[in-house]
Design an enzyme around this catalytic site. Structure first.
Site, short mmCIF file in Angstrom:
data_model
loop_
_atom_site.label_atom_id
_atom_site.label_comp_id
_atom_site.label_asym_id
_atom_site.label_seq_id
_atom_site.Cartn_x
_atom_site.Cartn_y
_atom_site.Cartn_z
N ARG A 299 0.81 -1.22 0.00
CA ARG A 299 0.00 0.00 0.00
C ARG A 299 0.84 1.26 0.00
NH1 ARG A 299 -1.34 2.53 4.46
NH2 ARG A 299 -1.48 0.63 5.71
N TYR B 86 -14.10 16.84 -16.87
CA TYR B 86 -14.57 15.45 -16.82
C TYR B 86 -15.64 15.35 -15.72
CZ TYR B 86 -14.77 10.67 -15.22
OH TYR B 86 -15.23 9.45 -14.79
N ASP C 87 -5.19 18.39 -15.62
CA ASP C 87 -5.47 17.01 -16.01
C ASP C 87 -4.98 16.86 -17.45
OD1 ASP C 87 -6.61 14.69 -17.07
OD2 ASP C 87 -8.35 14.80 -15.75
N LYS D 290 -6.61 5.40 -19.54
CA LYS D 290 -6.81 5.84 -20.92
C LYS D 290 -5.54 5.64 -21.74
CE LYS D 290 -10.82 7.37 -19.38
NZ LYS D 290 -11.08 6.88 -18.05
N1 PLP Z 1 -9.77 12.63 -16.17
C1 PLP Z 1 -10.34 12.50 -17.38
C2 PLP Z 1 -10.11 13.57 -18.39
C3 PLP Z 1 -11.17 11.41 -17.67
O1 PLP Z 1 -11.75 11.33 -18.88
C4 PLP Z 1 -11.39 10.43 -16.66
C5 PLP Z 1 -12.26 9.27 -16.92
O2 PLP Z 1 -12.93 9.18 -17.91
C6 PLP Z 1 -10.77 10.60 -15.42
C7 PLP Z 1 -9.97 11.69 -15.21
C8 PLP Z 1 -10.99 9.59 -14.31
O3 PLP Z 1 -10.22 8.47 -14.55
P1 PLP Z 1 -10.51 7.02 -13.93
O4 PLP Z 1 -11.76 6.48 -14.56
O5 PLP Z 1 -9.28 6.24 -14.27
O6 PLP Z 1 -10.67 7.20 -12.46
#
Ligand code: PLP
Length: 388
Positions: free
Chosen positions: A51, A105, A177, A202
């Site tokens: 962890r 998001y 992000d 992704k």
């Molecule tokens: N940031 C973006 C731009 C996303 O599109 C997503 C998920 O679609 C996330 C963060 C969150 O990622 P996760 O699903 O791996 O938690």
């Protein structure tokens, strides 16, 4: 060998690797061990335990991810949301406020609007297209500013240089992000951002088969995020680390192809009579085009568009396409298509979606690595059905 002067494609293969390999292995094995023999660690966070994010599968990824964005340090997490929420909570505490772009998001938007208050943290959304208005949103307790390099799902490219300048002028931690851009197209640390976040689910992994996240940036801030992650417990499993590590090696090949393919598809859709609106920063008439051309090495593999005929036309089109898989998520080798109002942004209220400009009929496309001609032919055929 020092890695500072190597290109990103070479770093993807070599940066951070244990050499010579473990028992001669060319690929880093999975260290599927929850705990390690006691070695007199002086501090709790140095105890080798699964962890605490310090198995060889974690530490190799940390070094590689930092090298990819030319940043000081990096940390992997159990999901993109674990990376984002832990990162934000490691910087802000009760009484603080954060400024943010409103078109985010859906999961991140939810965290701001539904969860931050529970931690005693406030937020103020910005008109991201109007940097002159940001000063008016600043309060003495504001500590950070948060944006997406290319926003989900409208593909807005905020004035990223203005964000960094504003953060520096007011002593804010700048957070971005970088999921949609990937380190291939944009490296936030090179432009002065303090922390960048990724959903490694992704593009970084690229094969739609794990959930993971990353925090990359200033060493002091990544250390704070690590201590918080150690405690909150959103740590990545070594098997997921292994798959992420394997996926990363082809990141440049995949993303460079996806940049080219998405550009061609965006041009095709932009010229199609069934299409009412298209969002792609690589199109000359997109508001983010000049900025993206100046700052990015590619425009990315994501685009969104609206058809004439709204939701009904969108549904008909999505039923008619043969190659894209109708599914949420993005950044994999297969082309995925979704209506954000029904998936990634379903948690956002219809009023918020409307104000931000996320139409119910908006279709988001994550371009995979299939042959571009096959995808265009498929879209051409599906669009013909929508119009008849
Ligand atoms: N940031 C973006 C731009 C996303 O599109 C997503 C998920 O679609 C996330 C963060 C969150 O990622 P996760 O699903 O791996 O938690």
């Amino acid at each position: 060998m020092k890695h500072d002067d190597l290109s990103l494609a070479t770093k993807l293969i070599h940066a951070g690797e244990i050499r010579p390999g473990v028992l001669g292995a060319v690929s880093l094995p999975i260290f599927q061990s929850a705990t390690y023999e006691y070695a007199q660690a002086a501090h709790y966070h140095d105890i080798k335990y699964i962890r605490l994010n310090n198995t060889p599968n974690h530490t190799v990824l940390h070094a590689k991810l930092a090298a990819l964005e030319n940043a000081e340090a990096a940390l992997v997490a159990a999901s993109g949301m674990a990376a984002i929420t832990t990162g934000i909570l490691s910087v802000l505490t009760s009484g603080d406020r954060i400024l943010a772009q409103e078109s985010l998001y859906g999961g991140t938007h939810d965290f701001f609007t539904k969860h931050l208050a529970g931690f005693g943290i406030g937020y103020d959304f910005l008109d991201i297209e109007d940097p002159a208005s940001w000063q008016g949103r600043l309060r003495p307790t504001t500590k950070a500013i948060y944006v997406e390099t290319i926003s989900n799902p409208l593909m807005q490219v905020p004035d990223l240089e203005a964000v960094v300048k504003f953060a520096r002028a007011h002593g804010l931690v700048s957070m971005i992000d970088n999921t949609f851009a990937t380190p291939v197209n944009f490296r936030p640390a090179e432009h002065g951002f303090d922390l960048s976040f990724h959903s490694a689910t992704k593009y970084l992994n690229g094969h739609s088969d794990i959930v993971g996240g990353a925090v990359i940036g200033r060493a002091d801030l990544v250390e704070k995020a690590l201590l918080k992650l150690d405690t909150l417990g959103g740590s990545m499993d070594p098997h997921a680390c292994f798959l992420l590590h394997r996926g990363l090696k082809t990141l440049a090949l995949r993303v460079q192809f996806q940049n080219g393919s998405a550009s061609r598809i965006a041009r095709f859709l932009a010229g199609h009579p069934a299409v009412a609106k298209i969002n792609y920063p690589g199109l000359e008439n997109n508001p983010g085009f000049a900025r993206a051309s100046r700052l990015f090495d590619g425009f990315g593999g994501m685009l969104s568009f609206e058809l004439k005929g709204g939701v009904e036309a969108a549904e008909r089109f999505m039923k008619a396409v043969a190659l894209p898989i109708i599914a949420p998520s993005l950044g994999g080798v297969e082309t995925l298509m979704t209506r954000p109002a029904t998936t990634s942004h379903l948690g956002m209220s219809p009023e918020d979606r409307k104000r931000i400009g996320i139409a119910d009929g908006l279709i988001r496309l994550s371009v995979g690595i299939e042959a571009t001609e096959d995808l265009i032919r498929d879209f051409e055929r599906a669009a013909r059905g929508v119009r008849s």
